[in-house]
Design a protein around this motif. Structure first.
Motif, PDB file in Angstrom:
ATOM      1  N   GLU A   1       5.675  -5.295   5.977  1.00 14.00           N
ATOM      2  CA  GLU A   1       5.521  -6.282   4.791  1.00 14.00           C
ATOM      3  C   GLU A   1       4.481  -6.913   6.047  1.00 14.00           C
ATOM      4  OE1 GLU A   1       6.866  -8.014   2.864  1.00 14.00           O
ATOM      5  OE2 GLU A   1       8.362  -5.804   3.032  1.00 14.00           O
ATOM      6  N   THR A   2       4.171  -6.845   7.357  1.00 12.04           N
ATOM      7  CA  THR A   2       2.753  -7.561   7.843  1.00 12.04           C
ATOM      8  C   THR A   2       0.790  -6.876   7.390  1.00 12.04           C
ATOM      9  OG1 THR A   2       3.358  -7.816   9.540  1.00 12.04           O
ATOM     10  CG2 THR A   2       1.255  -7.429   9.322  1.00 12.04           C
ATOM     11  N   MET A   3       1.138  -5.453   6.488  1.00 12.59           N
ATOM     12  CA  MET A   3       0.093  -5.574   5.847  1.00 12.59           C
ATOM     13  C   MET A   3       0.395  -6.291   4.180  1.00 12.59           C
ATOM     14  SD  MET A   3      -1.193  -1.285   5.157  1.00 12.59           S
ATOM     15  CE  MET A   3       0.212  -0.851   3.308  1.00 12.59           C
ATOM     16  N   ARG A   4       1.284  -5.795   3.587  1.00  6.93           N
ATOM     17  CA  ARG A   4       1.353  -5.987   2.288  1.00  6.93           C
ATOM     18  C   ARG A   4       1.022  -7.336   2.341  1.00  6.93           C
ATOM     19  NH1 ARG A   4       5.421  -9.274  -0.667  1.00  6.93           N
ATOM     20  NH2 ARG A   4       5.380  -8.022  -2.656  1.00  6.93           N
ATOM     21  N   GLU A   5       1.470  -8.487   3.742  1.00  6.87           N
ATOM     22  CA  GLU A   5       0.965  -9.589   2.937  1.00  6.87           C
ATOM     23  C   GLU A   5      -0.071 -10.027   3.448  1.00  6.87           C
ATOM     24  OE1 GLU A   5       1.409 -14.295   3.322  1.00  6.87           O
ATOM     25  OE2 GLU A   5       2.495 -12.412   2.278  1.00  6.87           O
ATOM     26  N   LYS A   6      -0.800  -9.477   4.349  1.00  4.66           N
ATOM     27  CA  LYS A   6      -2.601  -9.090   4.460  1.00  4.66           C
ATOM     28  C   LYS A   6      -3.726  -8.810   3.225  1.00  4.66           C
ATOM     29  CE  LYS A   6      -6.265  -7.901   7.372  1.00  4.66           C
ATOM     30  NZ  LYS A   6      -5.923  -6.516   8.732  1.00  4.66           N
ATOM     31  N   ILE A   7      -3.026  -8.287   2.587  1.00  5.03           N
ATOM     32  CA  ILE A   7      -3.427  -7.580   1.489  1.00  5.03           C
ATOM     33  C   ILE A   7      -2.988  -8.831   0.184  1.00  5.03           C
ATOM     34  CG2 ILE A   7      -3.408  -5.849  -0.943  1.00  5.03           C
ATOM     35  CD1 ILE A   7      -2.344  -3.640   1.180  1.00  5.03           C
ATOM     36  N   MET A   8      -2.220  -8.890   0.317  1.00  5.67           N
ATOM     37  CA  MET A   8      -1.311 -10.082  -1.109  1.00  5.67           C
ATOM     38  C   MET A   8      -2.772 -11.430  -0.365  1.00  5.67           C
ATOM     39  SD  MET A   8       2.037  -9.925  -1.988  1.00  5.67           S
ATOM     40  CE  MET A   8       1.856 -11.305  -3.034  1.00  5.67           C
ATOM     41  N   VAL A   9      -2.787 -11.664   0.487  1.00 11.51           N
ATOM     42  CA  VAL A   9      -3.990 -13.024   1.396  1.00 11.51           C
ATOM     43  C   VAL A   9      -4.833 -13.228   0.549  1.00 11.51           C
ATOM     44  CG1 VAL A   9      -4.436 -14.883   3.140  1.00 11.51           C
ATOM     45  CG2 VAL A   9      -1.922 -14.087   3.135  1.00 11.51           C
ATOM     46  N   ARG A  10      -5.543 -12.295   1.155  1.00 16.42           N
ATOM     47  CA  ARG A  10      -7.106 -11.118   0.443  1.00 16.42           C
ATOM     48  C   ARG A  10      -7.437 -11.193  -0.896  1.00 16.42           C
ATOM     49  NH1 ARG A  10     -10.266  -9.304   4.420  1.00 16.42           N
ATOM     50  NH2 ARG A  10     -10.592  -7.644   2.919  1.00 16.42           N
ATOM     51  N   ASP A  11      -6.446 -10.870  -1.529  1.00 17.50           N
ATOM     52  CA  ASP A  11      -6.475 -10.789  -3.196  1.00 17.50           C
ATOM     53  C   ASP A  11      -6.026 -12.438  -3.490  1.00 17.50           C
ATOM     54  OD1 ASP A  11      -6.724  -9.224  -5.106  1.00 17.50           O
ATOM     55  OD2 ASP A  11      -4.738 -10.049  -5.812  1.00 17.50           O
ATOM     56  N   GLU A  12      -5.873 -12.736  -3.153  1.00 16.30           N
ATOM     57  CA  GLU A  12      -5.528 -14.332  -3.627  1.00 16.30           C
ATOM     58  C   GLU A  12      -7.007 -14.998  -2.994  1.00 16.30           C
ATOM     59  OE1 GLU A  12      -2.886 -18.581  -3.037  1.00 16.30           O
ATOM     60  OE2 GLU A  12      -2.193 -16.779  -1.414  1.00 16.30           O
ATOM     61  N   ALA A  13      -7.228 -15.013  -1.941  1.00 16.04           N
ATOM     62  CA  ALA A  13      -8.746 -15.280  -1.753  1.00 16.04           C
ATOM     63  C   ALA A  13      -9.969 -15.207  -3.191  1.00 16.04           C
ATOM     64  CB  ALA A  13      -9.095 -15.191  -0.010  1.00 16.04           C
ATOM     65  N   LEU A  14      -9.716 -14.140  -3.072  1.00 13.35           N
ATOM     66  CA  LEU A  14     -10.405 -12.780  -3.406  1.00 13.35           C
ATOM     67  C   LEU A  14     -10.137 -14.181  -5.344  1.00 13.35           C
ATOM     68  CD1 LEU A  14     -13.106 -11.378  -4.736  1.00 13.35           C
ATOM     69  CD2 LEU A  14     -11.331  -9.608  -4.864  1.00 13.35           C
ATOM     70  N   ALA A  15      -8.992 -13.705  -5.835  1.00 16.46           N
ATOM     71  CA  ALA A  15      -8.705 -13.966  -7.410  1.00 16.46           C
ATOM     72  C   ALA A  15      -8.512 -15.925  -7.654  1.00 16.46           C
ATOM     73  CB  ALA A  15      -8.018 -13.373  -7.690  1.00 16.46           C
ATOM     74  N   GLY A  16      -7.579 -15.832  -6.443  1.00 11.12           N
ATOM     75  CA  GLY A  16      -7.458 -17.800  -6.376  1.00 11.12           C
ATOM     76  C   GLY A  16      -6.326 -17.407  -6.983  1.00 11.12           C
ATOM     77  N   SER A  17      -5.363 -16.867  -6.929  1.00  8.25           N
ATOM     78  CA  SER A  17      -4.155 -16.617  -7.019  1.00  8.25           C
ATOM     79  C   SER A  17      -3.372 -15.547  -6.815  1.00  8.25           C
ATOM     80  CB  SER A  17      -3.710 -17.110  -8.674  1.00  8.25           C
ATOM     81  OG  SER A  17      -3.739 -16.067  -9.757  1.00  8.25           O
ATOM     82  N   ARG A  18      -2.237 -15.275  -6.827  1.00 11.98           N
ATOM     83  CA  ARG A  18      -1.672 -13.985  -6.418  1.00 11.98           C
ATOM     84  C   ARG A  18      -1.435 -13.640  -7.669  1.00 11.98           C
ATOM     85  NH1 ARG A  18       1.919 -14.091  -0.657  1.00 11.98           N
ATOM     86  NH2 ARG A  18      -0.012 -14.940   1.006  1.00 11.98           N
ATOM     87  N   ASN A  19      -1.268 -12.233  -7.063  1.00 15.16           N
ATOM     88  CA  ASN A  19      -1.574 -11.138  -8.329  1.00 15.16           C
ATOM     89  C   ASN A  19       0.714 -11.490  -8.498  1.00 15.16           C
ATOM     90  OD1 ASN A  19      -0.624  -8.655 -10.084  1.00 15.16           O
ATOM     91  ND2 ASN A  19      -1.797  -7.559  -9.159  1.00 15.16           N
ATOM     92  N   PRO A  20       0.842 -12.008  -9.659  1.00 16.88           N
ATOM     93  CA  PRO A  20       1.862 -11.788 -10.111  1.00 16.88           C
ATOM     94  C   PRO A  20       2.938 -10.754 -10.461  1.00 16.88           C
ATOM     95  CG  PRO A  20       1.285 -12.358 -11.783  1.00 16.88           C
ATOM     96  CD  PRO A  20      -0.278 -12.275 -11.292  1.00 16.88           C
ATOM     97  N   MET A  21       2.344  -9.096 -10.619  1.00 12.94           N
ATOM     98  CA  MET A  21       2.788  -8.352 -11.146  1.00 12.94           C
ATOM     99  C   MET A  21       3.620  -7.636  -9.763  1.00 12.94           C
ATOM    100  SD  MET A  21       3.430  -7.294 -14.019  1.00 12.94           S
ATOM    101  CE  MET A  21       3.290  -9.316 -14.152  1.00 12.94           C
ATOM    102  N   LEU A  22       2.936  -8.052  -8.375  1.00 12.43           N
ATOM    103  CA  LEU A  22       2.805  -7.319  -7.378  1.00 12.43           C
ATOM    104  C   LEU A  22       4.759  -7.959  -6.723  1.00 12.43           C
ATOM    105  CD1 LEU A  22       0.757  -7.601  -5.281  1.00 12.43           C
ATOM    106  CD2 LEU A  22       0.881  -5.855  -6.735  1.00 12.43           C
ATOM    107  N   ALA A  23       5.865  -6.410  -6.602  1.00  8.67           N
ATOM    108  CA  ALA A  23       6.835  -6.329  -6.013  1.00  8.67           C
ATOM    109  C   ALA A  23       6.596  -5.475  -4.973  1.00  8.67           C
ATOM    110  CB  ALA A  23       7.544  -5.940  -7.349  1.00  8.67           C
ATOM    111  N   ARG A  24       8.093  -5.475  -4.401  1.00 13.11           N
ATOM    112  CA  ARG A  24       8.158  -4.530  -3.666  1.00 13.11           C
ATOM    113  C   ARG A  24       8.798  -3.176  -4.141  1.00 13.11           C
ATOM    114  NH1 ARG A  24       9.611  -9.756  -0.756  1.00 13.11           N
ATOM    115  NH2 ARG A  24       7.899 -10.010   0.987  1.00 13.11           N
ATOM    116  N   HIS A  25       8.935  -2.436  -3.646  1.00 15.66           N
ATOM    117  CA  HIS A  25       9.919  -1.393  -3.927  1.00 15.66           C
ATOM    118  C   HIS A  25      11.550  -1.408  -4.039  1.00 15.66           C
ATOM    119  CE1 HIS A  25      10.396   3.368  -5.731  1.00 15.66           C
ATOM    120  NE2 HIS A  25      11.253   3.504  -5.405  1.00 15.66           N
ATOM    121  N   GLY A  26      11.833  -0.910  -5.200  1.00 16.52           N
ATOM    122  CA  GLY A  26      13.817  -1.337  -5.306  1.00 16.52           C
ATOM    123  C   GLY A  26      13.937  -2.652  -6.317  1.00 16.52           C
TER     124      GLY A  26
END
Length: 239
Positions: free
Chosen positions: A182-207
């Motif tokens: 969860e820590t790594m996932r959130e770090k990636i999402m924060v970095r992606d949001e900083a790059l794209a200006g929004s969070r990726n709406p396609m990302l979801a947890r397995h299951g």
């Protein structure tokens, strides 16, 4: 690689060296969000295979052979942050929909070869792309695919050449068991949001929802149906 495959196809694509350099530079960029890919690159644990045309089956035998060997090596010596990247020389003009079709054509072809060779589906995941527990399986090992190409709408998925990054599902489960996912996932999402200006709406947890929606990088519509169909015996986890 088998003698038959080796005799039909060269050991590598002529553009493999250039493709590898492009991918390494892309991942090394300061604003590239995936810290897992950065770790794999830093450890020398990202294998890069050059191929010709993502819209063609030309290199599928060689790609599949490499995937099976990659899975065998991982089982023999499990290691976090290992990935297999297949970088295609082209075509570079594909829009998101065309790239998505090409990605699933390659996946279908690779899976059919797995079935033909008698490889079992990884029982920890489902072969049904509508199942929230779906993942791909090659050589008995589950994989998650990340597609990259020049015309991706998400900046992190934008790369000069079409590419498919095969990540081992088992690594995500190991990170969960270690309490690090969860820590790594959130770090990636924060970095992606900083790059794209929004969070990726396609990302979801397995299951939660099928990961098939994430592979190409396109923001798919609510009624999207995955074109993949597993040709082997239905196994995997119960939905």
């Amino acid at each position: 690689m088998s003698d038959t495959v080796s005799s039909l196809f060269p050991a590598h694509d002529p553009s493999e060296g250039e493709s590898a350099d492009l991918l390494r530079a892309h991942i090394a960029a300061a604003d590239f969000p995936c810290v897992g890919a950065k770790s794999a690159m830093a450890r020398g644990a990202m294998e890069i295979l050059g191929a010709r045309d993502i819209a063609s089956a030309w290199d599928d035998l060689r790609i599949h052979d490499t995937l099976r060997r990659f899975a065998e090596q991982y089982r023999a010596e499990p290691q976090l942050f290992r990935s297999l990247a297949v970088v295609f020389a082209g075509p570079t003009e594909l829009d998101e929909a065309a790239f998505e079709r090409a990605v699933w054509a390659r996946i279908q072809s690779l899976s059919d070869k797995d079935v033909w060779l008698g490889q079992d589906w990884d029982p920890r995941v489902s072969p049904n792309p509508e199942d929230p527990h779906f993942s791909l399986s090659f050589g008995g090992e589950a994989f998650f695919v990340v597609g990259l190409h020049p015309h991706a709408s998400r900046p992190a998925r934008r790369f000069p050449r079409p590419a498919m990054i095969f990540n081992l599902h088992d690594q995500f489960e190991t990170l969960r068991a270690q309490g690090k996912y969860e820590t790594m996932r959130e770090k990636i999402m924060v970095r992606d949001e900083a790059l794209a200006g929004s969070r990726n709406p396609m990302l979801a947890r397995h299951g939660e929802v099928s990961e098939a929606r994430q592979y190409s990088g396109r923001v798919v519509e609510a009624g999207w149906r995955c074109p993949f169909h597993y040709a082997g015996q239905q196994g995997g986890v119960e939905s």
